[in-house]
Design an enzyme around this catalytic site. Sequence first.
Site, mmCIF file in Angstrom:
data_model
loop_
_atom_site.group_PDB
_atom_site.id
_atom_site.type_symbol
_atom_site.label_atom_id
_atom_site.label_comp_id
_atom_site.label_asym_id
_atom_site.label_seq_id
_atom_site.Cartn_x
_atom_site.Cartn_y
_atom_site.Cartn_z
ATOM 1 N N LYS A 97 0.864 -1.442 0.037
ATOM 2 C CA LYS A 97 -0.004 -0.111 0.152
ATOM 3 C C LYS A 97 0.798 0.746 -0.007
ATOM 4 O O LYS A 97 0.671 2.443 -0.385
ATOM 5 C CB LYS A 97 -1.016 0.290 1.286
HETATM 6 C C1 LIG Z 1 -4.296 -4.550 1.076
HETATM 7 C C2 LIG Z 1 -3.973 -6.209 0.677
HETATM 8 C C3 LIG Z 1 -3.928 -6.643 -0.607
HETATM 9 C C4 LIG Z 1 -5.059 -6.598 -1.022
HETATM 10 O O1 LIG Z 1 -4.992 -5.563 -1.893
HETATM 11 P P1 LIG Z 1 -5.916 -5.178 -3.269
HETATM 12 O O2 LIG Z 1 -5.757 -4.174 -3.342
HETATM 13 O O3 LIG Z 1 -7.127 -4.418 -1.597
HETATM 14 O O4 LIG Z 1 -6.665 -5.868 -3.748
HETATM 15 C C5 LIG Z 1 -2.985 -7.645 0.092
HETATM 16 N N1 LIG Z 1 -2.510 -7.522 0.695
HETATM 17 C C6 LIG Z 1 -1.649 -6.880 1.398
HETATM 18 C C7 LIG Z 1 -0.206 -6.864 1.855
HETATM 19 C C8 LIG Z 1 -2.349 -6.407 1.643
HETATM 20 O O5 LIG Z 1 -1.733 -4.998 2.091
#
Ligand SMILES: *Cc1c(COP(=O)(O)O)cnc(C)c1O
Length: 457
Positions: free
Chosen positions: A109
């Site tokens: 993120k």
């Molecule tokens: C947010 C997240 C995901 C999922 O990603 P999306 O964009 O919501 O599909 C997968 N792995 C981790 C570690 C995350 O923080």
Amino acid sequence: MRYGSTRGGVSDLSFCDAVMMGLASDGGLLVPADIPDIREQLPEMASLGYTEIANRVMGCFIDDIPAADLEALIEKSYATFDDERVTPLVPVGDMQIMELFHGPTLAFKDVALQFLGNVFEYVLARDGGQLNILGATSGDTGSAAIAGVRGKENINIFIMFPDGRTSPLQERQMTTVLDDNVQNIAIEGSFDDCQSILKGVFADLEFKDRYQLGAVNSVNWARVLAQVVYYFAAWVQLGSPKAFQVAVPTGNFGNIFAGYIARRMGLPIDKLILATNENDILHRFFTTGRYERGSVHFTYSPAMDIQVSSNFERYLYYQFGQDASRVTGFMNEFLVHGSATVNFNTVNFDDAFATGCVSDEETLNTIVATYEATGYLLDPHTAVGVHVAASRRNPELPLVCMATAHPAKFDDVIRKGLPDTDITHPALEVLKDLPARKTQLPNDQDAVKAFIADHND
Ligand SMILES: *Cc1c(COP(=O)(O)O)cnc(C)c1O
């Protein structure tokens, strides 16, 4: 490029307007009027570095920030990453792992939120105004949001979490950030309590307007856009193959939807392999056409424990030929009945995705087997993608598996399968000795409002 809502009630926004609006005011999601095809530029891009690729790709969707300013925003956003490739590709057995976790909080993120924080600051400085971001977290995403806006002008961030119920490590990733504009609020209650306070505060429109309240949700277009870039970077680091596949552990459909945009832009992605944990609403949709809410399962990959994938509406919009009334009809049916269906015999969906879902046991087995075969440690989210890729991949084509978190963030899960392995990261070890700050507040919406007001005197 102009932006409008998937529900048709908002149109003709600029990129910066769309970023500041976040969720469209008609309840839909903001999308660009078209997706430019840049396949002709691919040969030139094959030798570029990450930030140069970002300038090209994002530049196609942004015409209200001068090129030199955009370049500076991109440079600043990725200077906080600890690898010069930003998202390095690492060969592991017969696949390539793209490590998306080299940012400040060791999770993918950061790629989006470092950029979003800088865009917020840029627009507020240019156009005036202030922003108070209010969020609730069970632990995973709060720290990346905080890292995105810490120390920024004209922005405050307030993150609520359930006191004593996040992992100590996740709490310290938030509370050791001591910038004046960052407030961590430990609510005496559960995560659900935090979420209902959040809803309640946002529902008070007078308060929301007075304090320019904003959210950090996964639906901001700038987040999707920042993520499109690393699909191009994957292709470049692979040596610009004629075709390749990408496996993506999926929750809110933000990461993989960025891959879908890259594919529509002409990047030669054969299949996007969509992997879910037991929260499998997307896997069920792509196999049956039925989009149906289930109950939340708590799994080893908590960042993917979601019922409804918020970015999915954007994909529907493109599959429905950018017909906002059809999207609205589908989403209303889903809202009222908890399910809605697309008949794949009569509606021609593209064949971009291959899907699968994974149990906790399979997740753990994948972590152990990969470690034993290659010495590489997968975090549980990444393992979900690797597991599905093993059965859904085309062995003739290169495979990239997106790694969404550093394993040390989820060491407790990994230890269940590999009890004697050292799973640490220096950036997390350091946190143990740093001073921390948080404010405890009762489970009471008015107490949270008063706290926000106090910090805006
Ligand atoms: C947010 C997240 C995901 C999922 O990603 P999306 O964009 O919501 O599909 C997968 N792995 C981790 C570690 C995350 O923080």
